[in-house]
Motif scaffolding. Structure first.
Motif, PDB file in Angstrom:
ATOM      1  N   SER A  52       0.856  -1.188   0.000  1.00  0.00           N
ATOM      2  CA  SER A  52       0.000   0.000   0.000  1.00  0.00           C
ATOM      3  C   SER A  52       0.892   1.239   0.000  1.00  0.00           C
ATOM      4  O   SER A  52       1.507   1.568   1.008  1.00  0.00           O
ATOM      5  N   LEU A  53       0.957   1.891  -1.138  1.00  0.00           N
ATOM      6  CA  LEU A  53       1.734   3.122  -1.248  1.00  0.00           C
ATOM      7  C   LEU A  53       1.094   4.234  -0.422  1.00  0.00           C
ATOM      8  O   LEU A  53       1.788   5.067   0.159  1.00  0.00           O
ATOM      9  N   GLN A  54      -0.217   4.219  -0.331  1.00  0.00           N
ATOM     10  CA  GLN A  54      -0.927   5.253   0.426  1.00  0.00           C
ATOM     11  C   GLN A  54      -0.611   5.192   1.911  1.00  0.00           C
ATOM     12  O   GLN A  54      -0.375   6.228   2.553  1.00  0.00           O
ATOM     13  N   ASN A  55      -0.571   3.987   2.476  1.00  0.00           N
ATOM     14  CA  ASN A  55      -0.239   3.853   3.898  1.00  0.00           C
ATOM     15  C   ASN A  55       1.160   4.375   4.180  1.00  0.00           C
ATOM     16  O   ASN A  55       1.397   5.024   5.203  1.00  0.00           O
ATOM     17  N   GLY A  56       2.094   4.083   3.294  1.00  0.00           N
ATOM     18  CA  GLY A  56       3.449   4.578   3.475  1.00  0.00           C
ATOM     19  C   GLY A  56       3.522   6.095   3.405  1.00  0.00           C
ATOM     20  O   GLY A  56       4.221   6.728   4.216  1.00  0.00           O
ATOM     21  N   LEU A  57       2.794   6.700   2.474  1.00  0.00           N
ATOM     22  CA  LEU A  57       2.795   8.158   2.351  1.00  0.00           C
ATOM     23  C   LEU A  57       2.144   8.815   3.564  1.00  0.00           C
ATOM     24  O   LEU A  57       2.608   9.859   4.042  1.00  0.00           O
ATOM     25  N   ASP A  58       1.060   8.216   4.050  1.00  0.00           N
ATOM     26  CA  ASP A  58       0.405   8.777   5.246  1.00  0.00           C
ATOM     27  C   ASP A  58       1.330   8.717   6.459  1.00  0.00           C
ATOM     28  O   ASP A  58       1.412   9.667   7.249  1.00  0.00           O
ATOM     29  N   LEU A  59       2.046   7.612   6.595  1.00  0.00           N
ATOM     30  CA  LEU A  59       2.949   7.448   7.731  1.00  0.00           C
ATOM     31  C   LEU A  59       4.093   8.451   7.672  1.00  0.00           C
ATOM     32  O   LEU A  59       4.396   9.129   8.666  1.00  0.00           O
ATOM     33  N   VAL A  60       4.719   8.587   6.510  1.00  0.00           N
ATOM     34  CA  VAL A  60       5.866   9.487   6.408  1.00  0.00           C
ATOM     35  C   VAL A  60       5.433  10.940   6.496  1.00  0.00           C
ATOM     36  O   VAL A  60       6.157  11.797   7.012  1.00  0.00           O
TER      37      VAL A  60
ATOM     38  N   GLN B 263       6.448  17.164  11.706  1.00  0.00           N
ATOM     39  CA  GLN B 263       7.073  17.759  12.874  1.00  0.00           C
ATOM     40  C   GLN B 263       8.382  18.469  12.538  1.00  0.00           C
ATOM     41  O   GLN B 263       8.944  19.164  13.376  1.00  0.00           O
ATOM     42  N   ILE B 264       8.883  18.287  11.310  1.00  0.00           N
ATOM     43  CA  ILE B 264      10.136  18.914  10.905  1.00  0.00           C
ATOM     44  C   ILE B 264       9.906  20.409  10.667  1.00  0.00           C
ATOM     45  O   ILE B 264       8.935  20.800  10.011  1.00  0.00           O
ATOM     46  N   PRO B 265      10.769  21.290  11.193  1.00  0.00           N
ATOM     47  CA  PRO B 265      10.611  22.739  10.954  1.00  0.00           C
ATOM     48  C   PRO B 265      10.731  23.082   9.473  1.00  0.00           C
ATOM     49  O   PRO B 265      11.164  22.271   8.646  1.00  0.00           O
ATOM     50  N   SER B 266      10.375  24.318   9.138  1.00  0.00           N
ATOM     51  CA  SER B 266      10.352  24.746   7.739  1.00  0.00           C
ATOM     52  C   SER B 266      11.730  24.742   7.103  1.00  0.00           C
ATOM     53  O   SER B 266      11.860  24.602   5.885  1.00  0.00           O
ATOM     54  N   TYR B 267      12.784  24.902   7.913  1.00  0.00           N
ATOM     55  CA  TYR B 267      14.134  24.930   7.354  1.00  0.00           C
ATOM     56  C   TYR B 267      14.699  23.527   7.138  1.00  0.00           C
ATOM     57  O   TYR B 267      15.798  23.366   6.600  1.00  0.00           O
ATOM     58  N   GLY B 268      13.991  22.495   7.566  1.00  0.00           N
ATOM     59  CA  GLY B 268      14.476  21.128   7.416  1.00  0.00           C
ATOM     60  C   GLY B 268      14.202  20.582   6.028  1.00  0.00           C
ATOM     61  O   GLY B 268      13.430  21.152   5.232  1.00  0.00           O
TER      62      GLY B 268
ATOM     63  N   SER C 134       2.217  19.541   1.718  1.00  0.00           N
ATOM     64  CA  SER C 134       3.143  19.506   2.861  1.00  0.00           C
ATOM     65  C   SER C 134       4.585  19.744   2.447  1.00  0.00           C
ATOM     66  O   SER C 134       5.486  19.642   3.279  1.00  0.00           O
ATOM     67  N   LYS C 135       4.818  20.030   1.145  1.00  0.00           N
ATOM     68  CA  LYS C 135       6.160  20.310   0.612  1.00  0.00           C
ATOM     69  C   LYS C 135       7.078  19.089   0.684  1.00  0.00           C
ATOM     70  O   LYS C 135       8.295  19.243   0.811  1.00  0.00           O
ATOM     71  N   LEU C 136       6.509  17.877   0.601  1.00  0.00           N
ATOM     72  CA  LEU C 136       7.327  16.675   0.564  1.00  0.00           C
ATOM     73  C   LEU C 136       7.882  16.467  -0.835  1.00  0.00           C
ATOM     74  O   LEU C 136       7.200  16.731  -1.826  1.00  0.00           O
TER      75      LEU C 136
ATOM     76  N   GLU D 281      14.023  15.108  21.626  1.00  0.00           N
ATOM     77  CA  GLU D 281      13.379  16.344  22.068  1.00  0.00           C
ATOM     78  C   GLU D 281      12.589  16.062  23.335  1.00  0.00           C
ATOM     79  O   GLU D 281      11.798  15.118  23.383  1.00  0.00           O
ATOM     80  N   CYS D 282      12.821  16.863  24.352  1.00  0.00           N
ATOM     81  CA  CYS D 282      12.169  16.648  25.637  1.00  0.00           C
ATOM     82  C   CYS D 282      10.695  17.042  25.545  1.00  0.00           C
ATOM     83  O   CYS D 282      10.361  18.134  25.092  1.00  0.00           O
ATOM     84  N   CYS D 283       9.822  16.134  25.989  1.00  0.00           N
ATOM     85  CA  CYS D 283       8.389  16.427  25.977  1.00  0.00           C
ATOM     86  C   CYS D 283       7.979  17.266  27.181  1.00  0.00           C
ATOM     87  O   CYS D 283       6.823  17.688  27.279  1.00  0.00           O
ATOM     88  N   ILE D 284       8.904  17.536  28.089  1.00  0.00           N
ATOM     89  CA  ILE D 284       8.599  18.348  29.276  1.00  0.00           C
ATOM     90  C   ILE D 284       8.979  19.810  29.043  1.00  0.00           C
ATOM     91  O   ILE D 284       8.165  20.712  29.184  1.00  0.00           O
ATOM     92  N   CYS D 285      10.268  20.034  28.671  1.00  0.00           N
ATOM     93  CA  CYS D 285      10.719  21.419  28.488  1.00  0.00           C
ATOM     94  C   CYS D 285      10.865  21.804  27.021  1.00  0.00           C
ATOM     95  O   CYS D 285      11.103  22.977  26.711  1.00  0.00           O
TER      96      CYS D 285
END
Length: 265
Positions: free
Chosen positions: A11-19, A25-30, A59-61, A161-165
């Motif tokens: 399933s190509l769709q499942n892979g695309l949804d996952l990625v 979560q990657i910032p715009s400069y990534g 999503s600019k992928l 990445e700390c989920c607290i701070c």
């Protein structure tokens, strides 16, 4: 990965949804590059995959596909819509060549790569025998791991990445690898056969591994030279410096010697 099976329909769709969920979560400069190795001759999707492709485009992928069998229209359409590249591997060496070609990140687009300052923390190694609550496993651990400098919580692996701070924890090798991918060293030049005939002008040992550059009979073997520092290297060091180390020892030694002389003055 050893527990994953290869049965069932692809399933190509499942892979695309996952990625897409992971890279959101990657910032715009990534870099939002996706490399797909696809060996199936069809894709079994529950929804309209064309809508999923448009979401990836929004999503600019940048999705690139390496096909292992026949060409598929949906893979080609995915690459065209997301500004990726579609290849078909002819054999195992060609597959390795394609993977190595697409592995480096693509150039960042100026309008999306907005420069921002990032707060990062450098880890402190947890002393052996110290018991602390691990943030990733949610249980008590003895020794090992790293401590966040801000909130003093414990983590097992880097980077994280700390989920607290919210502080990103990295190590100096991670920053060095990112830096080296931005400033690659120049390809080394093959030493001319005319130069190889003049043994007095050639170094006897590789500047990197210090092994002999001479073959049987004290004849010079194949070697390369850095265009900047003019130091000679064997072919094994040439591959290692460009694919793993991303540094020229000759250039670094000249830079360090220049810095030392400037400090003495």
């Amino acid at each position: 990965m050893g527990k994953l099976g290869t049965s069932g329909d692809a399933s190509l769709q499942n892979g695309l949804d996952l990625v897409r969920d992971l890279l959101n979560q990657i910032p715009s400069y990534g870099h939002l590059d996706v490399l797909i190795l696809y060996s199936a001759l069809s894709t079994c999707d529950l929804r309209d995959i064309l809508e999923t492709i448009q979401k990836c485009k929004a999503s600019k992928l940048s999705c690139s596909v390496i096909g292992l069998f026949a060409e598929l229209y949906i893979c080609k359409h995915l690459c065209q819509e997301t500004s990726g590249i579609y290849f078909l591997a002819l054999d195992e060496p060609h597959l390795k060549e394609l993977v190595l070609e697409l592995a480096p990140p693509s150039p960042a687009i100026a309008e999306f790569a907005v420069a921002n300052l990032i707060k990062m923390g450098f880890p402190q190694r947890v002393a052996q025998g110290v018991i602390s609550i691990c943030l990733c496993h949610k249980e008590a651990k003895v020794g090992g791991g790293y401590t966040y400098p801000r909130c003093k919580t414990r983590i097992c692996e880097l980077p994280a990445e700390c989920c607290i701070c919210g502080l990103t924890l990295v190590s100096s090798p991670h920053l060095a690898r990112s830096y080296h991918h931005l400033f690659l060293i120049r390809p080394f030049d093959d030493v001319s056969p005319l130069v190889l005939k003049d043994l007095h002008k050639l170094p006897k040992n590789c500047f990197g591994c210090q092994l002999s550059l001479l073959n049987l009979g004290n004849l010079p073997g194949p070697q390369v030279a850095c265009p900047n520092c003019k130091k000679h290297f064997c072919l094994d060091c040439d591959i290692y410096l460009h694919e793993s180390l991303h540094n020229c020892p000759g250039c670094e030694s000249l830079r360090n010697s220049k810095t030392s002389s400037d400090m003495e003055q």
